[in-house]
Write an enzyme that holds these catalytic residues in place. Structure first.
Site, PDB file in Angstrom:
ATOM      1  NE  ARG A  69      -2.475   1.084   3.563  1.00 59.01           N
ATOM      2  CZ  ARG A  69      -3.207   0.897   4.669  1.00 59.01           C
ATOM      3  NH1 ARG A  69      -4.495   0.613   4.557  1.00 59.01           N
ATOM      4  NH2 ARG A  69      -2.654   0.987   5.849  1.00 59.01           N
ATOM      5  NE  ARG A 110       4.053  27.543   2.246  1.00 54.70           N
ATOM      6  CZ  ARG A 110       3.099  28.065   1.471  1.00 54.70           C
ATOM      7  NH1 ARG A 110       3.422  28.933   0.522  1.00 54.70           N
ATOM      8  NH2 ARG A 110       1.825  27.735   1.651  1.00 54.70           N
ATOM      9  CE  LYS A 148      -2.260   4.448   6.988  1.00 56.81           C
ATOM     10  NZ  LYS A 148      -3.651   4.681   7.441  1.00 56.81           N
ATOM     11  CD  GLU A 168     -12.259   5.787   4.983  1.00 59.06           C
ATOM     12  OE1 GLU A 168     -11.778   4.640   4.964  1.00 59.06           O
ATOM     13  OE2 GLU A 168     -11.741   6.749   4.378  1.00 59.06           O
TER      14      GLU A 168
END
Length: 283
Positions: free
Chosen positions: A52, A100, A147, A179
């Site tokens: 994953r 950045r 994730k 979920e």
């Protein structure tokens, strides 16, 4: 006792661990993470977590090579150095330091960190009592299958749930449950398990996949579709799955008791089978 943590190839005391203030994981949430459960000093379903991880990295175009053997050795070293019996290892890969900019660098130098947390998963009170949950609008970004560390709405929602006397939230979108805050959601009606199908809407849970396989082996029917809060409240049983939770019963939703108000027999059956097999196959 000071933990030993891992930062970019080095094992260091936690109070000496640092990353750059320019790290994109810190500045932009540009990072992926995985949490692997540890029971009896063994890693549970480690290969699935690495698969994953590789998928998530590919989805956000982060050029980090997942060397499963090297990462396994690192996880085992953290277990040994921290004398970890039950708990978890959190691992995070960010795109690394850069000035950045919304446009990420073409040749990033990813940051890899990992640390342990000691948690007695097999003796937590919620095993016997189950979770009370409240529903909450799902305002997370649309790629929940990746994730990432972008979990601010999740944190805010879970804090609000606890203020209401609940343990967790079930997110709702277009009238259907997606979920939980860090878990997949299931209901049981008779001999049938109902859970949302895999898509961009939910995390492709490692434990979700294992539990569904156990359910099929035990002759249970699987129906992958969305369900409403009202349907869940009328279910015989409800439960959630996550790597450290295995299958954990949900006994109340928005103040309505589900079933008899205790984790149901099929939920506990699936939980016990999963733990038993996980310990046999742990690494």
């Amino acid at each position: 006792m000071t933990r030993t943590v891992f930062v970019n190839g080095s094992y260091v005391p936690e109070d000496q661990a640092t990353v750059s203030i320019f790290d994109r994981g810190f500045l932009m949430g540009d990072a992926i993470y995985e949490v692997t459960t540890v029971i009896d000093g063994k890693l549970i379903e480690f290969p699935a977590h690495m698969a994953r991880l590789a998928r998530s990295l590919a989805e956000i175009e982060m050029p980090f090579q997942v060397d499963e053997d090297a990462l396994l050795a690192m996880h085992r070293e953290l277990i040994a150095r921290n004398d970890l019996d039950q708990g978890m290892i959190y691992m995070q890969v960010s795109r690394g330091p850069a000035d950045r900019d919304f446009v990420y660098p073409a040749d990033p130098k990813p940051t890899l960190i990992a640390f342990t947390q000691s948690i007695p998963w097999l003796s937590m009170p919620f095993i016997e009592t189950g979770f009370k949950v409240v529903s909450c609008p799902d305002k997370r970004w649309g790629r929940r299958d990746i994730k990432t560390v972008q979990i601010l709405w999740t944190c805010m929602s879970k804090v609000d749930a606890q203020r209401k006397g609940a343990d967790d939230v079930w997110f709702v979108e277009d009238g259907l449950v997606t979920e939980g805050s860090s878990c997949n959601a299931f209901i049981i009606k008779g001999n049938r398990i109902i859970t949302r199908a895999l898509s961009h809407d939910i995390l492709h849970g490692v434990t979700r996949a294992v539990i569904l396989e156990f359910a099929k082996e035990q002759g249970l029917e699987i129906e992958e579709r969305g369900f409403s809060v009202a349907e869940a409240q009328q279910a015989d049983e409800a439960f959630v799955t996550a790597s450290p939770l295995f299958a954990t019963g949900v006994v109340e939703l928005d103040g309505v008791t589900i079933g008899n108000g205790k984790p149901g027999p099929l939920t506990m059956q699936l939980r016990e089978a999963h733990i038993r097999e996980s310990l046999k196959q742990g690494m």
